[in-house]
Write a protein that holds these residues in place. Structure first.
Motif, PDB file in Angstrom:
ATOM      1  N   UNK A 199     -10.427  -4.384  -1.707  1.00 15.66           N
ATOM      2  CA  UNK A 199     -11.228  -3.766  -0.653  1.00 15.66           C
ATOM      3  C   UNK A 199     -10.362  -3.393   0.541  1.00 15.66           C
ATOM      4  N   UNK A 200      -9.451  -4.293   0.917  1.00 14.62           N
ATOM      5  CA  UNK A 200      -8.573  -4.012   2.055  1.00 14.62           C
ATOM      6  C   UNK A 200      -7.466  -3.030   1.687  1.00 14.62           C
ATOM      7  N   UNK A 201      -6.896  -3.196   0.495  1.00 12.79           N
ATOM      8  CA  UNK A 201      -5.797  -2.328   0.089  1.00 12.79           C
ATOM      9  C   UNK A 201      -6.239  -0.874  -0.061  1.00 12.79           C
ATOM     10  N   UNK A 202      -7.496  -0.660  -0.406  1.00 13.54           N
ATOM     11  CA  UNK A 202      -7.990   0.704  -0.589  1.00 13.54           C
ATOM     12  C   UNK A 202      -8.040   1.475   0.728  1.00 13.54           C
TER      13      UNK A 202
ATOM     14  N   UNK B 156      -5.661   1.006   3.173  1.00 17.13           N
ATOM     15  CA  UNK B 156      -4.364   0.788   3.796  1.00 17.13           C
ATOM     16  C   UNK B 156      -3.664   2.103   4.135  1.00 17.13           C
ATOM     17  N   UNK B 157      -3.299   2.264   5.398  1.00 16.84           N
ATOM     18  CA  UNK B 157      -2.550   3.427   5.875  1.00 16.84           C
ATOM     19  C   UNK B 157      -3.025   4.731   5.229  1.00 16.84           C
ATOM     20  N   UNK B 158      -4.216   5.183   5.578  1.00 16.09           N
ATOM     21  CA  UNK B 158      -4.734   6.416   4.961  1.00 16.09           C
ATOM     22  C   UNK B 158      -3.832   7.628   5.198  1.00 16.09           C
ATOM     23  N   UNK B 159      -3.092   7.624   6.338  1.00 14.00           N
ATOM     24  CA  UNK B 159      -2.198   8.758   6.592  1.00 14.00           C
ATOM     25  C   UNK B 159      -1.005   8.770   5.649  1.00 14.00           C
ATOM     26  N   UNK B 160      -0.759   7.653   4.966  1.00 12.19           N
ATOM     27  CA  UNK B 160       0.304   7.592   3.968  1.00 12.19           C
ATOM     28  C   UNK B 160      -0.296   7.297   2.585  1.00 12.19           C
ATOM     29  N   UNK B 161      -1.500   7.783   2.384  1.00 11.53           N
ATOM     30  CA  UNK B 161      -2.216   7.483   1.152  1.00 11.53           C
ATOM     31  C   UNK B 161      -1.512   7.915  -0.108  1.00 11.53           C
ATOM     32  N   UNK B 162      -0.690   8.973  -0.015  1.00 11.63           N
ATOM     33  CA  UNK B 162      -0.010   9.450  -1.212  1.00 11.63           C
ATOM     34  C   UNK B 162       0.992   8.438  -1.733  1.00 11.63           C
ATOM     35  N   UNK B 163       1.379   7.477  -0.890  1.00 15.01           N
ATOM     36  CA  UNK B 163       2.259   6.410  -1.373  1.00 15.01           C
ATOM     37  C   UNK B 163       1.500   5.114  -1.573  1.00 15.01           C
ATOM     38  N   UNK B 164       0.840   4.631  -0.527  1.00 17.28           N
ATOM     39  CA  UNK B 164       0.220   3.310  -0.587  1.00 17.28           C
ATOM     40  C   UNK B 164      -0.947   3.241  -1.563  1.00 17.28           C
ATOM     41  N   UNK B 165      -1.541   4.367  -1.892  1.00 13.23           N
ATOM     42  CA  UNK B 165      -2.672   4.352  -2.811  1.00 13.23           C
ATOM     43  C   UNK B 165      -2.272   4.637  -4.253  1.00 13.23           C
TER      44      UNK B 165
END
Length: 468
Positions: free
Chosen positions: A109-112, A114-123
């Motif tokens: 829930x929290x990881x989803x 995480x840093x939406x502006x860097x979503x292409x990496x963190x997601x």
């Protein structure tokens, strides 16, 4: 490639920092006490310590991650009468498996988010999987703390900087490919274990001048002809050095292992640094004179520092009823991670981790050790509230012009993006020096005033939403 030259000694202190300034993941591991920084430490010493830390993490994974569908030793499964999905035994394999699954749901829930502006990496699935396993293992290893919201934001930057190091290594490989090529019996085997496709072009472009990138492979006859920084990069990634592939200091295969060690060092306060996990505890820290949880005491400490450097602003906030923990809980628990962009946060953490915690405060006597603010007793500890006070001073005019506590809090919890970060950090360092020179750790703090324990804990519950 041979490893004979790996025995060269490493510079210590500022020399070490200059050598690794473009390899933040390596430098942070040194700053956090994971890798040695002594002048007598060779490259092979770094490799041996790296390999040992990775072995420890691999051991944790084997011991704590359970899957009842798979037998670890290849033998038959345990007695199904005792160990089955319906078993009430909490220590059964299935019981542990289901508890872990519940924790993983919370983590996801929290990881989803995480840093939406860097979503292409963190997601990406690979990054999410590493973050999930690291947090799960740390929580299983430290059941007295478990998982608290915000911990994932402390972990993510570590994985990010390790990946940047690997991308930097990839660029160096392209420019100096001859030094990354295995030559055996006249046959060349090009190493390349990079499996992620995330684009760090913006980060790498800023490093191109240092690397000497001109679109063509640089041809040099020997390693000694390379820039010292490039030489070190080659030596740190020599698969034939000490410990073999396990000792390769910058390796994408072991990013998860390295990120866990960095996160654990930050949380536990190794190398004389502040134990950030204490900021998640509701109990007073050992040796605390205040009787307050560490995060509440640290909040009081930053207000005390503010009262010393700007009594007018401090008194204004107190008169409005703006207690420090109202905003400092979030600032401290995620180490300013929600107040700055990720790129700016890395610069702030550079300064915090670089604080020399081998320096002790000679002015602290035995009588003082049982009083005052614990966080001021180390250079790194003093820099954290100093950074918070620097941020408050940056907002001085707007805060003094405000007559409502709610408006003050809104401004404190929505720190402006367009700032002179270097100026902010330099101000924090000057406040850190003031705190250490004037020995604020031995000053008896006003805990009996606005820093009321019960109200502070109620505030913590009320403002937990600010971490969401």
């Amino acid at each position: 490639m041979g490893s004979a030259s790996n025995e060269q000694e490493m510079p210590a202190g500022e020399g070490s920092r200059r050598r690794f300034e473009n390899l933040r993941g390596v430098q942070w591991r040194i700053d956090l006490g994971i890798l040695p920084c002594h002048s007598s430490s060779s490259v092979d010493d770094l490799r041996r310590v790296t390999a040992n830390s990775r072995r420890r993490y691999a051991g944790l994974r084997r011991r704590l991650l359970v899957d009842p569908h798979i037998s670890k030793d290849g033998s038959s499964s345990p007695d199904p009468v005792i160990d089955n999905p319906l078993s009430q035994n909490p220590d059964s394999t299935w019981g542990r498996f289901f508890r872990n699954a519940e924790l993983e749901k919370t983590l996801d829930q929290d990881l989803s988010r995480l840093y939406p502006e860097h979503g292409s990496y963190f997601q990406t699935p690979g990054c999410q999987g590493m973050l999930r396993r690291i947090l799960l293992l740390w929580c299983l290893r430290h059941p007295e703390y478990g998982y608290r919201q915000g911990m994932h934001e402390l972990l993510a930057p570590f994985l990010y900087v390790l990946h940047i190091d690997v991308e930097c290594l990839s660029e160096v490989r392209k420019q100096y490919e001859d030094h990354f090529t295995d030559k055996f019996d006249g046959l060349a085997f090009q190493e390349n274990d990079l499996t992620y496709n995330f684009d760090f072009k913006k980060i790498i472009d800023s490093m191109e001048d240092e690397i000497g990138s001109h679109g063509n492979t640089v041809k040099v006859k020997s390693l000694n002809e390379l820039d010292p920084e490039i030489q070190m990069t080659v030596l740190l990634t020599d698969a034939y050095g000490a410990e073999g592939e396990l000792g390769v200091v910058m390796s994408e295969k072991f990013m998860e292992h390295d990120a866990y060690c960095m996160f654990d060092a930050l949380m536990s306060g190794s190398h004389g640094s502040v134990a950030i996990v204490d900021f998640y505890s509701h109990s007073p820290s050992c040796g605390s004179h205040s009787g307050l949880p560490p995060v509440i005491e640290a909040s009081a400490a930053l207000y005390h520092m503010l009262s010393v450097v700007d009594s007018s602003l401090h008194d204004h906030l107190v008169e409005l009823g703006v207690e420090p923990q109202y905003f400092a809980l979030r600032w401290l628990r995620v180490l300013f991670g929600r107040e700055f962009s990720l790129e700016n946060l890395l610069l702030i953490w550079d300064s915090i981790f670089a604080a020399d915690n081998n320096i002790t405060l000679d002015k602290v006597t035995e009588d003082d050790a049982d009083s005052g603010f614990c966080i001021f007793r180390s250079p790194q500890g003093a820099l954290i509230p100093a950074m918070a006070v620097s941020m408050i001073l940056h907002l001085r005019s707007s805060l003094l012009a405000t007559e409502h506590a709610t408006t003050c809090l809104q401004r404190l919890l929505n720190f402006p993006e367009n700032i002179d970060l270097r100026k902010l950090i330099n101000k924090a360092k000057s406040l850190q020096t003031l705190a250490l020179d004037t020995n604020m750790s031995s000053v008896s703090p006003p805990f009996d005033g606005i820093y009321n324990h019960s109200r502070s804990m109620a505030c913590e519950r009320s403002y937990s939403y600010t971490l969401i």
